[in-house]
Enzyme design. Sequence first.
Site, PDB file in Angstrom:
ATOM      1  N   GLY A  10       0.828  -1.210   0.000  1.00 41.14           N
ATOM      2  CA  GLY A  10       0.000   0.000   0.000  1.00 41.14           C
ATOM      3  C   GLY A  10       0.855   1.249   0.000  1.00 41.14           C
ATOM      4  O   GLY A  10       0.604   2.193   0.753  1.00 41.14           O
ATOM      5  N   ALA A  11       1.867   1.253  -0.876  1.00 44.44           N
ATOM      6  CA  ALA A  11       2.821   2.379  -0.875  1.00 44.44           C
ATOM      7  C   ALA A  11       2.530   3.379  -1.995  1.00 44.44           C
ATOM      8  O   ALA A  11       3.342   4.272  -2.240  1.00 44.44           O
ATOM      9  CB  ALA A  11       4.253   1.855  -0.980  1.00 44.44           C
ATOM     10  N   SER A 140      -4.143   0.570  14.331  1.00 44.13           N
ATOM     11  CA  SER A 140      -4.733   1.910  14.440  1.00 44.13           C
ATOM     12  C   SER A 140      -5.074   2.107  15.905  1.00 44.13           C
ATOM     13  O   SER A 140      -5.233   1.138  16.648  1.00 44.13           O
ATOM     14  CB  SER A 140      -6.013   1.945  13.607  1.00 44.13           C
ATOM     15  N   TYR A 153     -13.660  -2.035  11.244  1.00 46.03           N
ATOM     16  CA  TYR A 153     -12.263  -1.590  11.118  1.00 46.03           C
ATOM     17  C   TYR A 153     -11.522  -1.849  12.441  1.00 46.03           C
ATOM     18  O   TYR A 153     -10.410  -2.393  12.442  1.00 46.03           O
ATOM     19  CB  TYR A 153     -12.252  -0.107  10.767  1.00 46.03           C
ATOM     20  N   LYS A 157      -8.199  -4.242  13.145  1.00 51.87           N
ATOM     21  CA  LYS A 157      -6.947  -3.682  13.654  1.00 51.87           C
ATOM     22  C   LYS A 157      -6.579  -4.277  15.020  1.00 51.87           C
ATOM     23  O   LYS A 157      -5.400  -4.356  15.374  1.00 51.87           O
ATOM     24  CB  LYS A 157      -7.038  -2.154  13.700  1.00 51.87           C
TER      25      LYS A 157
END
Length: 245
Positions: A10-11, A140, A153, A157
Amino acid sequence: MREKTVLITGASRGIGAAAAREFARAGWAVAVNYCRSEDRAHALVEELRREGHTALMVRADVSDRTQVGEMVDNVLENFCQLDTLVCNAGVGLTGMFCDMTQEQWRRLFAVNVEGTIHCIQAVLPHMVHRKAGKIITLSSMWGVTGGSCEAGYSATKGAVIALTRALAKELGPSGITVNCVAPGVIDTEMNGSLGPEDLAALAEETPLGRIGTPEEVARVLLFLAGEGGDFLTGQVLQPNGGLVI
Ligand code: NDP
């Protein structure tokens, strides 16, 4: 001395892109993974190469185990060795728990949890063989505290943190460290749905009085990957301006 090597998932944008720049400018060879944002990944890799850095562009949807396997093979063919894996690719979802569909749950877990698992499993034979390697996962603050209207989410995480801690115990004897970075609110497109008033309220709630930048998270990732992280494993570092203490 040999260039150190890192694969960052995810860069193509956000925290991952900032990390790619940070690692490259510190002398690392960087494999830039992307899924949909091909133009942005391409522009980033060109930018890094123009600056004289070693950068490789590798496409894979991290939720697809076969694609991840091929991506890691490609990186190892090009770099010969992989020192660090940063499992950064992730997707968010905001909404009431009772309204979430099974498809939404599955997508969140497929990218955030299974994507992390696929990437770690793909690099492990190489790292175990070398008895060295650093793996960094992205959680997160919601994975630590749970966030209202972010139940799915938060669950993914939280799973990433548990996975990190378990793997730190399992892989330590093989010379591999596994740590997690759990940022607070960071200025990226993931928070694009938040309006200026929401962002101002979050900044006000934060002891440091502002939200964070992708570069600030990138520097924590680089610290963990470098010598500073040598005796850290199973830890969750939280660049969050004090929002969660
Ligand atoms: P962005 O939405 O800005 O970027 C997400 C990145 O993940 C993109 O490069 C995207 O690639 C990639 N990605 C998404 N799905 C896939 C997939 N299936 N396969 C491969 N790559 C994929 O997010 P951030 O930079 O903000 O977030 C990065 C990480 O940090 C995430 O794990 C996120 O959960 C976490 N985080 C972010 C916070 C924030 O406030 N921004 C706070 C706490 C944690 P592409 O566009 O090429 O598809």
